[in-house]
Scaffold this active site. Sequence first.
Site, short mmCIF file in Angstrom:
data_model
loop_
_atom_site.label_atom_id
_atom_site.label_comp_id
_atom_site.label_asym_id
_atom_site.label_seq_id
_atom_site.Cartn_x
_atom_site.Cartn_y
_atom_site.Cartn_z
CB SER A 118 -0.94 0.00 1.22
OG SER A 118 -0.21 -0.28 2.41
CE LYS A 155 0.22 -8.20 3.04
NZ LYS A 155 -0.43 -8.35 1.72
CD GLU A 208 -2.33 -8.61 -2.75
OE1 GLU A 208 -2.99 -8.78 -3.79
OE2 GLU A 208 -2.10 -7.48 -2.27
CD GLU A 253 -7.40 -5.53 1.69
OE1 GLU A 253 -6.30 -6.10 1.64
OE2 GLU A 253 -7.59 -4.37 1.27
#
Length: 290
Positions: A56, A124, A126, A193
């Site tokens: 982000s 991390k 996705e 999320e």
Amino acid sequence: MTALFRPTTAAGAAALPTLAELRARGVPIVMLTAYDYPTARIAQAAGVDVVLVGDSAANVVLGYASTREISLDELLVLTRAARRAVDAVPLVGDLPFGSYEGSDETAVATARRFVDEAGCEAVKLEGAGEMLPRVRAIIAAGIPVIGHVGLLPQSVVTPDGYRAQGRDADAALKIIADAVALEQAGCAALIVEAVPSEVAALLTARVTIPVIGIGAGAGTNGQVLVFHDLLGLGEGHVAKFVERYAEGRSVLEAGARRWADDVRAGRYPGPEHGYAIAAEAMARVREGLR
Ligand code: KIV
């Protein structure tokens, strides 16, 4: 499965409970993103359990329209800065779009850079499905992995793609199945999320690893938010799940404006902001200029 995750970076840090211990004890896990020295310092001083240098950063730090635009090298610079600040809690690096999907070798090489060059305790990434071999490969290389299910910003290609996931039965079941598969692949924790609260709670009950939610209700084992959203540093639209705990941008802007006004009005700098020189030395300077 790796027994995540005890920071090794500072004396005394090992006394911190692991995320798994927090889940076991029913203590909500607090994860916050940070992207540089001051934000990571603030996050640690605020007492969070884990700091994530999220991709982000693409949006909130670098001004890109999408997380897909940040490069590995850009994110590593930010992660190294955060590492210099964080010495008492784990630091997690976020594998950026395009840096891990292609092959297990690429995924391991990228994850290693986050550990070797930026000192991360975990990474991390996705997704599940085709990403499961990547997860297994990184874990086999000795690097703990946090999975990420539900809304996957790296897969969003149009602005209207940022929407809650798992709102019909098939989609909800798929997200839960992905979470289970990521646990079986060895993930140390999961981020979920933007999924309905009830789905996230069911998902959390289906796995034994810590589940940290963002826009996923109160039924997970913890919460994560983006630093700039939480503290009001950003501009424009924020997601429904964001709660602003400070108006950082207005506070900073007001300070900068006051300074600009003072400069223009001759109120800054004052005598107290300047350096002195002995009268004799100054006399010689003047003499030297004659
Ligand atoms: O990149 C990020 O900041 C994230 C969190 C919001 C989970 O992935």
